[in-house]
Design a protein around this motif. Structure first.
Motif, mmCIF file in Angstrom:
data_model
loop_
_atom_site.group_PDB
_atom_site.id
_atom_site.type_symbol
_atom_site.label_atom_id
_atom_site.label_comp_id
_atom_site.label_asym_id
_atom_site.label_seq_id
_atom_site.Cartn_x
_atom_site.Cartn_y
_atom_site.Cartn_z
ATOM 1 N N PRO A 1 0.825 12.056 115.549
ATOM 2 C CA PRO A 1 2.077 12.375 114.839
ATOM 3 C C PRO A 1 2.729 11.086 114.326
ATOM 4 O O PRO A 1 2.896 10.129 115.080
ATOM 5 C CB PRO A 1 2.930 13.035 115.926
ATOM 6 N N VAL A 2 3.076 11.041 113.037
ATOM 7 C CA VAL A 2 3.688 9.838 112.462
ATOM 8 C C VAL A 2 5.137 10.079 112.032
ATOM 9 O O VAL A 2 5.958 9.173 112.066
ATOM 10 C CB VAL A 2 2.865 9.307 111.270
ATOM 11 N N PHE A 3 5.419 11.280 111.577
ATOM 12 C CA PHE A 3 6.777 11.704 111.272
ATOM 13 C C PHE A 3 6.931 13.117 111.804
ATOM 14 O O PHE A 3 5.950 13.769 112.177
ATOM 15 C CB PHE A 3 7.046 11.696 109.760
ATOM 16 N N LYS B 1 -5.853 11.978 98.086
ATOM 17 C CA LYS B 1 -5.178 10.732 97.726
ATOM 18 C C LYS B 1 -6.102 9.565 98.049
ATOM 19 O O LYS B 1 -6.899 9.621 98.989
ATOM 20 C CB LYS B 1 -3.862 10.583 98.486
ATOM 21 N N SER B 2 -5.959 8.506 97.262
ATOM 22 C CA SER B 2 -6.851 7.361 97.447
ATOM 23 C C SER B 2 -6.495 6.527 98.675
ATOM 24 O O SER B 2 -7.367 5.909 99.287
ATOM 25 C CB SER B 2 -6.832 6.474 96.204
ATOM 26 N N THR B 3 -5.214 6.487 99.059
ATOM 27 C CA THR B 3 -4.782 5.664 100.190
ATOM 28 C C THR B 3 -3.923 6.465 101.150
ATOM 29 O O THR B 3 -3.351 7.506 100.777
ATOM 30 C CB THR B 3 -3.973 4.441 99.720
ATOM 31 N N LEU B 4 -3.811 5.955 102.347
ATOM 32 C CA LEU B 4 -2.979 6.603 103.353
ATOM 33 C C LEU B 4 -1.516 6.571 102.950
ATOM 34 O O LEU B 4 -0.787 7.548 103.168
ATOM 35 C CB LEU B 4 -3.183 5.915 104.708
ATOM 36 N N ARG B 5 -1.069 5.470 102.355
ATOM 37 C CA ARG B 5 0.334 5.365 101.930
ATOM 38 C C ARG B 5 0.692 6.478 100.945
ATOM 39 O O ARG B 5 1.721 7.145 101.075
ATOM 40 C CB ARG B 5 0.600 3.997 101.303
ATOM 41 N N LYS B 6 -0.183 6.672 99.941
ATOM 42 C CA LYS B 6 0.068 7.729 98.969
ATOM 43 C C LYS B 6 0.047 9.105 99.622
ATOM 44 O O LYS B 6 0.798 9.999 99.244
ATOM 45 C CB LYS B 6 -0.965 7.652 97.850
ATOM 46 N N HIS C 1 7.129 14.215 100.590
ATOM 47 C CA HIS C 1 7.641 15.010 99.466
ATOM 48 C C HIS C 1 7.492 16.507 99.749
ATOM 49 O O HIS C 1 8.392 17.301 99.426
ATOM 50 C CB HIS C 1 6.883 14.634 98.191
ATOM 51 N N SER C 2 6.383 16.882 100.383
ATOM 52 C CA SER C 2 6.156 18.300 100.697
ATOM 53 C C SER C 2 7.144 18.824 101.715
ATOM 54 O O SER C 2 7.411 20.028 101.765
ATOM 55 C CB SER C 2 4.723 18.486 101.227
ATOM 56 N N THR C 3 7.692 17.908 102.522
ATOM 57 C CA THR C 3 8.668 18.325 103.533
ATOM 58 C C THR C 3 10.083 17.900 103.139
ATOM 59 O O THR C 3 10.952 17.708 103.996
ATOM 60 C CB THR C 3 8.293 17.709 104.904
ATOM 61 N N ASN C 4 10.277 17.718 101.815
ATOM 62 C CA ASN C 4 11.599 17.401 101.246
ATOM 63 C C ASN C 4 12.171 16.089 101.777
ATOM 64 O O ASN C 4 13.365 15.974 102.053
ATOM 65 C CB ASN C 4 12.591 18.546 101.519
ATOM 66 N N ARG C 5 11.308 15.101 101.910
ATOM 67 C CA ARG C 5 11.755 13.766 102.304
ATOM 68 C C ARG C 5 11.067 12.738 101.416
ATOM 69 O O ARG C 5 10.128 13.055 100.685
ATOM 70 C CB ARG C 5 11.407 13.503 103.779
ATOM 71 N N LYS C 6 11.540 11.486 101.508
ATOM 72 C CA LYS C 6 10.881 10.424 100.768
ATOM 73 C C LYS C 6 11.128 9.092 101.456
ATOM 74 O O LYS C 6 12.050 8.950 102.272
ATOM 75 C CB LYS C 6 11.385 10.363 99.326
ATOM 76 N N LEU C 7 10.280 8.122 101.137
ATOM 77 C CA LEU C 7 10.448 6.775 101.668
ATOM 78 C C LEU C 7 11.500 6.043 100.836
ATOM 79 O O LEU C 7 11.458 6.063 99.601
ATOM 80 C CB LEU C 7 9.125 6.001 101.601
ATOM 81 N N VAL C 8 12.437 5.399 101.530
ATOM 82 C CA VAL C 8 13.495 4.654 100.845
ATOM 83 C C VAL C 8 13.532 3.248 101.423
ATOM 84 O O VAL C 8 13.569 3.070 102.642
ATOM 85 C CB VAL C 8 14.873 5.342 101.038
ATOM 86 N N SER C 9 13.513 2.250 100.569
ATOM 87 C CA SER C 9 13.574 0.874 101.053
ATOM 88 C C SER C 9 14.963 0.564 101.567
ATOM 89 O O SER C 9 15.953 1.185 101.154
ATOM 90 C CB SER C 9 13.207 -0.100 99.937
#
Length: 278
Positions: free
Chosen positions: A153-155, A249-254, A261-269
């Protein structure tokens, strides 16, 4: 064992021990016990000699008990089974040679009696080694299974299964089981299957991955395949493998960004978040 043979062995006990220990030096040079200190080597061999002697008239149950205790020790010390069996064969030869020089009239009976004495010891030593190996292999197999297809589990509601190495039918079954159990356990909405560490993706591997993705989808979660390297993509296209049923996806980050995005969240710096507050 016949009383006169036992008496002869007891009478020549020191002679047999000296001859046997000398012969073991030749055997020792072939196996790892040569790395052991001389004191420990000699002490252990004399202890083994006493164990052998003590079993001349012991019952089978007593023999099993004493040899089990001794075998456990020498296995932990790293003594090889080949060394032990060669050592016992050398002991048999030494005893027979000594007794034959004392009695030339009953050699067949002596040989039969010594055989009946030494063979059960060899058999029990082999049995103990085999049991130890089986237990070790079993534990290693369990450990490898636990490590070969972990679900991490990561998130919240997002888990990753990193796959490394070749995927065969047995491992594919384990992947499927871990996926389904993990999705339910972690209440995953999205599962990322990372194949970055899989060296070859052929038709069979792709089939197993598609099956796993279908199973995940049936229990209400989404599956994303990540780690699609250019050479893997080329192989998939060449083989005509259809992976259109679930996102890649080509990478784990993507993949993580897509899962968020599928769970209505996003990465924010951090800079972006602070700037927004200001």
């Amino acid at each position: 064992m016949k009383a006169y043979i036992v008496e002869a062995i007891e009478e020549q006990k020191d002679v047999i021990a000296e001859k046997w220990l000398n012969e073991l030096e030749t055997v020792r040079s072939s196996w790892q016990v040569q790395k052991m200190s001389d004191d420990l080597y000699k002490t252990t061999n004399r202890e083994f000699l006493e164990t052998i002697y003590s079993n001349i008239e012991h019952t089978q149950a007593k023999l099993v008990e004493e040899l089990k205790h001794f075998s456990d020790r020498i296995i932990r010390m790293g003594w090889s089974l080949n060394y032990m069996t060669e050592g016992l064969q050398a002991f048999r030869r030494t005893v027979l040679d000594t007794l034959f020089h004392m009695d030339t009239t009953n050699q067949f009976e002596i040989m039969d009696q010594i055989q009946n004495w030494i063979d059960p010891i060899i058999n029990e030593i082999v049995r103990n080694y085999s049991g130890s190996w089986e237990a070790t292999v079993s534990l290693q197999k369990i450990a490898l299974q636990e490590l070969s297809a972990p679900l991490i589990p990561v998130f919240e509601n997002i888990t990753i299964m990193p796959l490394i190495g070749t995927i065969d039918t047995e491992r594919a079954k384990l992947i499927m089981e871990n996926l389904l159990e993990g999705v339910i356990k972690h209440r995953s909405a999205v599962v990322l299957i990372d194949i970055t560490g899989v060296p070859v993706v052929d038709t069979m591997v792709a089939h197993h991955i598609i099956q796993a993705a279908d199973a995940v989808r049936l229990i209400g979660a989404k599956c994303i395949l990540v780690g699609i390297r250019p050479e893997i993509a080329q192989t998939i296209v060449t083989l005509g493998i259809d992976l259109s049923q679930f996102p890649t996806k080509s990478t784990l980050r993507k993949g993580i960004e897509s899962a968020l995005h599928s769970t209505n969240r996003k990465l924010v710096s951090v800079d972006e978040e602070v700037g927004g507050e200001l």
